[in-house]
Write a protein that holds these residues in place. Sequence first.
Motif, PDB file in Angstrom:
ATOM      1  N   UNK A 181       0.809  -1.209   0.000  1.00  0.00           N
ATOM      2  CA  UNK A 181       0.000   0.000   0.000  1.00  0.00           C
ATOM      3  C   UNK A 181       0.846   1.265   0.000  1.00  0.00           C
ATOM      4  N   UNK A 182       2.065   1.179   0.485  1.00  0.00           N
ATOM      5  CA  UNK A 182       2.978   2.313   0.312  1.00  0.00           C
ATOM      6  C   UNK A 182       3.125   2.627  -1.174  1.00  0.00           C
ATOM      7  N   UNK A 183       3.286   1.572  -1.967  1.00  0.00           N
ATOM      8  CA  UNK A 183       3.475   1.757  -3.412  1.00  0.00           C
ATOM      9  C   UNK A 183       2.199   2.281  -4.069  1.00  0.00           C
ATOM     10  N   UNK A 184       1.041   1.796  -3.606  1.00  0.00           N
ATOM     11  CA  UNK A 184      -0.233   2.317  -4.101  1.00  0.00           C
ATOM     12  C   UNK A 184      -0.334   3.814  -3.810  1.00  0.00           C
ATOM     13  N   UNK A 185       0.024   4.190  -2.579  1.00  0.00           N
ATOM     14  CA  UNK A 185      -0.062   5.595  -2.172  1.00  0.00           C
ATOM     15  C   UNK A 185       0.934   6.447  -2.944  1.00  0.00           C
ATOM     16  N   UNK A 186       2.132   5.910  -3.147  1.00  0.00           N
ATOM     17  CA  UNK A 186       3.154   6.598  -3.950  1.00  0.00           C
ATOM     18  C   UNK A 186       2.610   6.897  -5.345  1.00  0.00           C
ATOM     19  N   UNK A 187       1.974   5.913  -5.974  1.00  0.00           N
ATOM     20  CA  UNK A 187       1.480   6.075  -7.335  1.00  0.00           C
ATOM     21  C   UNK A 187       0.273   7.011  -7.395  1.00  0.00           C
ATOM     22  N   UNK A 188      -0.598   6.937  -6.376  1.00  0.00           N
ATOM     23  CA  UNK A 188      -1.748   7.844  -6.336  1.00  0.00           C
ATOM     24  C   UNK A 188      -1.289   9.295  -6.230  1.00  0.00           C
ATOM     25  N   UNK A 189      -0.291   9.532  -5.392  1.00  0.00           N
ATOM     26  CA  UNK A 189       0.212  10.897  -5.230  1.00  0.00           C
ATOM     27  C   UNK A 189       0.837  11.402  -6.531  1.00  0.00           C
ATOM     28  N   UNK A 190       1.580  10.546  -7.191  1.00  0.00           N
ATOM     29  CA  UNK A 190       2.203  10.940  -8.454  1.00  0.00           C
ATOM     30  C   UNK A 190       1.150  11.265  -9.514  1.00  0.00           C
ATOM     31  N   UNK A 191       0.054  10.508  -9.522  1.00  0.00           N
ATOM     32  CA  UNK A 191      -0.980  10.696 -10.537  1.00  0.00           C
ATOM     33  C   UNK A 191      -1.901  11.869 -10.226  1.00  0.00           C
ATOM     34  N   UNK A 192      -2.240  12.062  -8.955  1.00  0.00           N
ATOM     35  CA  UNK A 192      -3.259  13.049  -8.583  1.00  0.00           C
ATOM     36  C   UNK A 192      -2.676  14.411  -8.217  1.00  0.00           C
ATOM     37  N   UNK A 193      -1.404  14.454  -7.806  1.00  0.00           N
ATOM     38  CA  UNK A 193      -0.747  15.704  -7.400  1.00  0.00           C
ATOM     39  C   UNK A 193      -1.466  16.393  -6.241  1.00  0.00           C
ATOM     40  N   UNK A 194      -2.174  15.612  -5.430  1.00  0.00           N
ATOM     41  CA  UNK A 194      -2.890  16.149  -4.290  1.00  0.00           C
ATOM     42  C   UNK A 194      -1.902  16.419  -3.155  1.00  0.00           C
ATOM     43  N   UNK A 195      -2.193  17.414  -2.321  1.00  0.00           N
ATOM     44  CA  UNK A 195      -1.383  17.678  -1.129  1.00  0.00           C
ATOM     45  C   UNK A 195      -1.750  16.636  -0.077  1.00  0.00           C
ATOM     46  N   UNK A 196      -0.748  15.970   0.499  1.00  0.00           N
ATOM     47  CA  UNK A 196      -1.007  14.885   1.450  1.00  0.00           C
ATOM     48  C   UNK A 196      -0.279  15.154   2.764  1.00  0.00           C
ATOM     49  N   UNK A 197      -0.996  14.957   3.871  1.00  0.00           N
ATOM     50  CA  UNK A 197      -0.383  14.955   5.203  1.00  0.00           C
ATOM     51  C   UNK A 197      -0.654  13.596   5.821  1.00  0.00           C
ATOM     52  N   UNK A 198       0.409  12.869   6.095  1.00  0.00           N
ATOM     53  CA  UNK A 198       0.342  11.522   6.659  1.00  0.00           C
ATOM     54  C   UNK A 198       0.766  11.564   8.119  1.00  0.00           C
ATOM     55  N   UNK A 199      -0.100  11.084   8.992  1.00  0.00           N
ATOM     56  CA  UNK A 199       0.234  10.906  10.410  1.00  0.00           C
ATOM     57  C   UNK A 199       0.586   9.433  10.599  1.00  0.00           C
ATOM     58  N   UNK A 200       1.775   9.152  11.108  1.00  0.00           N
ATOM     59  CA  UNK A 200       2.203   7.756  11.221  1.00  0.00           C
ATOM     60  C   UNK A 200       3.185   7.552  12.369  1.00  0.00           C
ATOM     61  N   UNK A 201       3.162   6.328  12.914  1.00  0.00           N
ATOM     62  CA  UNK A 201       4.173   5.910  13.884  1.00  0.00           C
ATOM     63  C   UNK A 201       5.338   5.211  13.185  1.00  0.00           C
ATOM     64  N   UNK A 202       5.131   4.859  11.915  1.00  0.00           N
ATOM     65  CA  UNK A 202       6.104   4.050  11.175  1.00  0.00           C
ATOM     66  C   UNK A 202       7.116   4.976  10.485  1.00  0.00           C
ATOM     67  N   UNK A 203       8.331   5.004  11.016  1.00  0.00           N
ATOM     68  CA  UNK A 203       9.346   5.915  10.473  1.00  0.00           C
ATOM     69  C   UNK A 203       9.784   5.502   9.071  1.00  0.00           C
ATOM     70  N   UNK A 204       9.789   4.200   8.778  1.00  0.00           N
ATOM     71  CA  UNK A 204      10.123   3.734   7.430  1.00  0.00           C
ATOM     72  C   UNK A 204       9.063   4.212   6.434  1.00  0.00           C
ATOM     73  N   UNK A 205       7.816   4.154   6.853  1.00  0.00           N
ATOM     74  CA  UNK A 205       6.714   4.620   6.008  1.00  0.00           C
ATOM     75  C   UNK A 205       6.869   6.105   5.695  1.00  0.00           C
TER      76      UNK A 205
END
Length: 263
Positions: A181-205
């Motif tokens: 799903x990281x890759x899905x999110x990466x591709x969605x951001x590249x395609x949509x150019x939407x501004x994204x704010x991700x709250x996460x505990x996962x530093x690798x993510x």
Amino acid sequence: MKPFVDIHDVTHVYARAEDGLPAVRNLTLKVNEGEFAAIVGPSGCGKSTLMKLATGLQFPREGTVIVDGKQVGAPVKLAGMAFQNPTMLPWRTTLDNILLPLEIVEPHRSRLRRHKAEYVAKAEALLEQVGLKGQGHKFPWQLSGGMQQRASLCRALIHEPKLLMLDEPFGALDSFTREELWCVMRDLHAAQKVTIILVTHDLREAAFLSDRIFCMSARPGRIVAEREVEFPRPRDLEIAYAPEFSALVHELRGHIAQARKAA
């Protein structure tokens, strides 16, 4: 460049807080249009409060929150949201779950009945984009957790938001599904150019997905470190095994460890 999200010197106290301690104090953060930002920090540091402030679900006691050039004084209609729990309505098909925001958000609400086929086509295109082609007729209980989360991302994007807020969206998934799903999110951001704010505990993510990472202090939360992520895009999962990636994660972990000590 004018920031798309501008949180300036914000302090917020929940009315139900027994100790009266602010959730965030003197919080300042700027995110540019089209940027992918990640917020990390110790548990209880105010990451989710920041998300609520940016979307108009809470209003600060002090300071200002500006989104797309307007001070936030009501729920932000141009925002989409996805959470750790996909919260799909079990009696609706996956497609109908995705269309749900259109029944609420104008101008789509007024157009939905007359232009239903157009919106269905848009939902099906999103499903294909996240790897769920042909799954729209299924009910949520017929989908795996990872598939439900993919559908939740489609629902957050169906009304074409300019801002997407993600609150631990992959936290409940196994590591393999999470990386998919990281890759899905990466591709969605590249395609949509939407501004994204991700709250996460996962530093690798955070390191894999974002352009910039903000580290918060322990409660009351404020930004104690800001780090640009310079790995070129598009990023492959192999980058997560590179020494420079591990060094970034280690640096972020150090900031959070320091924040915990200061609590």
